[in-house]
Write a protein that holds these residues in place. Structure first.
Motif, PDB file in Angstrom:
ATOM      1  N   PRO A  70      14.867  37.857  36.106  1.00  0.00           N
ATOM      2  CA  PRO A  70      15.736  36.766  35.625  1.00  0.00           C
ATOM      3  C   PRO A  70      15.085  35.385  35.702  1.00  0.00           C
ATOM      4  N   VAL A  71      14.258  35.135  36.730  1.00  0.00           N
ATOM      5  CA  VAL A  71      13.621  33.817  36.835  1.00  0.00           C
ATOM      6  C   VAL A  71      12.220  33.803  36.246  1.00  0.00           C
ATOM      7  N   MET A  72      11.609  34.960  36.091  1.00  0.00           N
ATOM      8  CA  MET A  72      10.315  35.024  35.418  1.00  0.00           C
ATOM      9  C   MET A  72      10.487  34.958  33.902  1.00  0.00           C
ATOM     10  N   ARG A  73      11.707  35.135  33.453  1.00  0.00           N
ATOM     11  CA  ARG A  73      12.086  35.066  32.031  1.00  0.00           C
ATOM     12  C   ARG A  73      11.531  36.231  31.228  1.00  0.00           C
ATOM     13  N   GLY A  74      11.133  37.296  31.919  1.00  0.00           N
ATOM     14  CA  GLY A  74      10.615  38.492  31.259  1.00  0.00           C
ATOM     15  C   GLY A  74       9.941  39.376  32.292  1.00  0.00           C
ATOM     16  N   PRO A  75       9.465  40.546  31.892  1.00  0.00           N
ATOM     17  CA  PRO A  75       8.806  41.467  32.826  1.00  0.00           C
ATOM     18  C   PRO A  75       7.516  40.874  33.391  1.00  0.00           C
ATOM     19  N   VAL A  76       7.276  41.121  34.683  1.00  0.00           N
ATOM     20  CA  VAL A  76       6.056  40.648  35.331  1.00  0.00           C
ATOM     21  C   VAL A  76       5.064  41.802  35.448  1.00  0.00           C
ATOM     22  N   LEU A  77       3.823  41.470  35.813  1.00  0.00           N
ATOM     23  CA  LEU A  77       2.776  42.485  35.866  1.00  0.00           C
ATOM     24  C   LEU A  77       3.146  43.664  36.748  1.00  0.00           C
ATOM     25  N   ALA A  78       3.802  43.398  37.867  1.00  0.00           N
ATOM     26  CA  ALA A  78       4.131  44.474  38.805  1.00  0.00           C
ATOM     27  C   ALA A  78       5.114  45.475  38.216  1.00  0.00           C
ATOM     28  N   GLN A  79       5.825  45.095  37.160  1.00  0.00           N
ATOM     29  CA  GLN A  79       6.767  46.026  36.527  1.00  0.00           C
ATOM     30  C   GLN A  79       6.097  46.915  35.497  1.00  0.00           C
ATOM     31  N   THR A 190       7.712  26.201  26.620  1.00  0.00           N
ATOM     32  CA  THR A 190       7.833  26.630  25.219  1.00  0.00           C
ATOM     33  C   THR A 190       6.968  25.805  24.261  1.00  0.00           C
ATOM     34  N   PRO A 191       7.065  24.460  24.280  1.00  0.00           N
ATOM     35  CA  PRO A 191       6.205  23.696  23.347  1.00  0.00           C
ATOM     36  C   PRO A 191       4.723  23.804  23.697  1.00  0.00           C
ATOM     37  N   VAL A 192       4.408  24.013  24.964  1.00  0.00           N
ATOM     38  CA  VAL A 192       3.002  24.191  25.357  1.00  0.00           C
ATOM     39  C   VAL A 192       2.452  25.464  24.725  1.00  0.00           C
ATOM     40  N   ILE A 193       3.226  26.542  24.790  1.00  0.00           N
ATOM     41  CA  ILE A 193       2.807  27.819  24.204  1.00  0.00           C
ATOM     42  C   ILE A 193       2.623  27.672  22.695  1.00  0.00           C
ATOM     43  N   ARG A 221       8.035  35.222  25.023  1.00  0.00           N
ATOM     44  CA  ARG A 221       8.673  35.707  26.251  1.00  0.00           C
ATOM     45  C   ARG A 221       7.647  36.362  27.165  1.00  0.00           C
ATOM     46  N   ASP A 222       6.760  37.171  26.592  1.00  0.00           N
ATOM     47  CA  ASP A 222       5.709  37.817  27.381  1.00  0.00           C
ATOM     48  C   ASP A 222       4.791  36.775  28.017  1.00  0.00           C
ATOM     49  N   VAL A 223       4.398  35.792  27.228  1.00  0.00           N
ATOM     50  CA  VAL A 223       3.481  34.764  27.722  1.00  0.00           C
ATOM     51  C   VAL A 223       4.149  33.930  28.801  1.00  0.00           C
TER      52      VAL A 223
END
Length: 414
Positions: A70-79, A190-193, A221-223
């Protein structure tokens, strides 16, 4: 199922004040400790923790879908698993190796010199609040390619993200605050990406934006999730470990003297700090099936917390484990920042912390700079040392006095 001891809880104030004095009793009497208030199991023996972290079929990272996503805004590497995990981890690791790492070492030195310079004439600094915390965030922003001037705001958002991940229980208000921090951090990124997709540079965000998995570019979202993943992985261990290293060396002046005489011992001192007082104390996993651990059955679906601090002081793994010893023969310093490390401070196996090697470089570079500058380092008059944290743990403050060697302001700028 483990027997519940109503007179003991890892959630108690007594445990929080000093978990280390409870670890031996846990390993000997309740190696699978059950906390009914949160319906979770706590493992304290080295062998059981190591097994849990390396048996990826029996113990998965599914719990991170609730604890981190929820706070990473998407799946993290450990998942992630399989080809996706291998490919994305490789992209991140490339941001911490080769020419990128050499550039980062220069940035680490510049940041450290800039932060310590104002305190050198005063002979006093708080190695946590004045130096370690801002340094860790600023260095991570440099790696990512974010504006260093934004470090204070990013630090506020990062603290909210970290609180969500590392809190065992959260009030509704604190949960909302953490989610707000994550949403604002995502809006900032978001604008940086978007800009890095159009005009990529050499920074890690550009590498994430231009990489692909199975021929398909990663989504925003992944990034975003990977950026926040790196922000947490590169920041959390570094600031705490640096402060803990100096704390232990102040407490063991003979070992500090050995390092001053032979700087090559510094790497061993960092590795021993990670073993003795790991900054990440708990690593969660989820049992996929009913599993027997140390004679107790952990049911399918249960959350299991690996107690890294307890495992790292298990006498079955380390001789005299409650003694801080930079020359201990059973630590294998050369492997201490890899997946083959004897200690478990960075986890182990497939999901070993992606920032482990970078953390070593950062802490070693900074400590090597500070030791000559902070001559006669000692606790500040009236300072009372305290550690806080159950999931991650470290000092909230480390106020020290020192006698700067002649000419150190000029040295600090180089």
């Amino acid at each position: 199922m483990p027997t519940v001891n109503p007179r003991f809880s890892v959630l108690s104030e007594d445990f929080a004040a000093d978990p280390y004095r409870h670890f031996a009793r846990l390993r000997e009497q309740a190696p699978v400790h059950y906390e009914p208030a949160i319906d979770s199991y706590f493992l304290s023996r080295y062998q059981d923790v190591q097994r849990t972290l390396t048996d990826h079929e029996t113990f998965t990272t599914e719990t991170l879908q609730v604890r981190a996503e929820p706070v990473m805004r998407g799946p993290v590497l450990a998942q992630m698993t399989g080809a996706e995990h291998t490919a994305k981890r490789k992209i991140v690791v490339r941001g911490f190796t080769g020419q990128a790492l050499r550039d980062q070492i220069r940035a680490i030195r510049a940041n450290a010199a800039d932060l310590i310079a104002p305190f050198l004439p005063r002979g006093r600094v708080d190695l946590v609040t004045d130096f370690g915390r801002p340094l860790a965030v600023r260095v991570t922003l440099d790696v990512l390619g974010l504006d260093r001037e934004d470090w204070q705001q990013v630090a506020v958002w990062h603290r909210g993200v970290a609180e969500f991940i590392t809190s065992i229980t959260l009030t509704h208000e604190r949960r909302r605050h953490c989610l707000d921090c994550a949403e604002q951090l995502e809006a900032y990124l978001t604008p940086v990406i978007e800009q890095r997709r159009r005009r990529p540079g050499e920074d890690l965000i550009s590498k994430l934006c231009t990489a692909d998995f199975d021929g398909v570019a990663m989504s925003d979202r992944d990034v975003t999730a990977l950026i926040i993943n790196v922000l947490a992985a590169a920041t959390e261990p570094a600031d705490k470990t640096l402060a803990l290293l100096f704390k232990h060396l102040i407490d063991h002046p003979e070992q500090m003297a050995q390092i001053r005489e032979d700087p090559a011992l510094l790497t061993a001192a960092i590795a021993e700090t990670l073993r003795y007082t790991p900054p990440v104390q708990l690593v969660p996993r989820q049992a996929e099936r009913d599993t027997v651990i140390a004679g107790s059955t952990v049911p399918a679906g249960a959350t299991v917390f690996c107690m890294i601090g307890a495992a790292n002081r298990d006498p079955d793994a380390f001789a005299a484990p409650d003694t801080f010893d930079i020359r201990r023969p059973d630590l294998a310093t050369a492997r201490s920042f890899t997946a083959a490390a004897q200690h478990l401070a960075f986890g182990t196996g497939l999901h070993q912390c992606v920032g482990a090697a970078f953390a070593r470089t950062e802490i070693e570079t900074v400590a090597a700079m500070l030791l000559p500058l902070l001559d006669g380092i000692r606790y500040a008059s009236g300072f009372r040392y305290e550690e806080t944290g159950l999931y991650t743990r470290g000092p909230d403050s480390l106020r020290v006095d020192f006698t700067p060697a002649r000419g150190t302001p000029a040295l600090a700028r180089h």
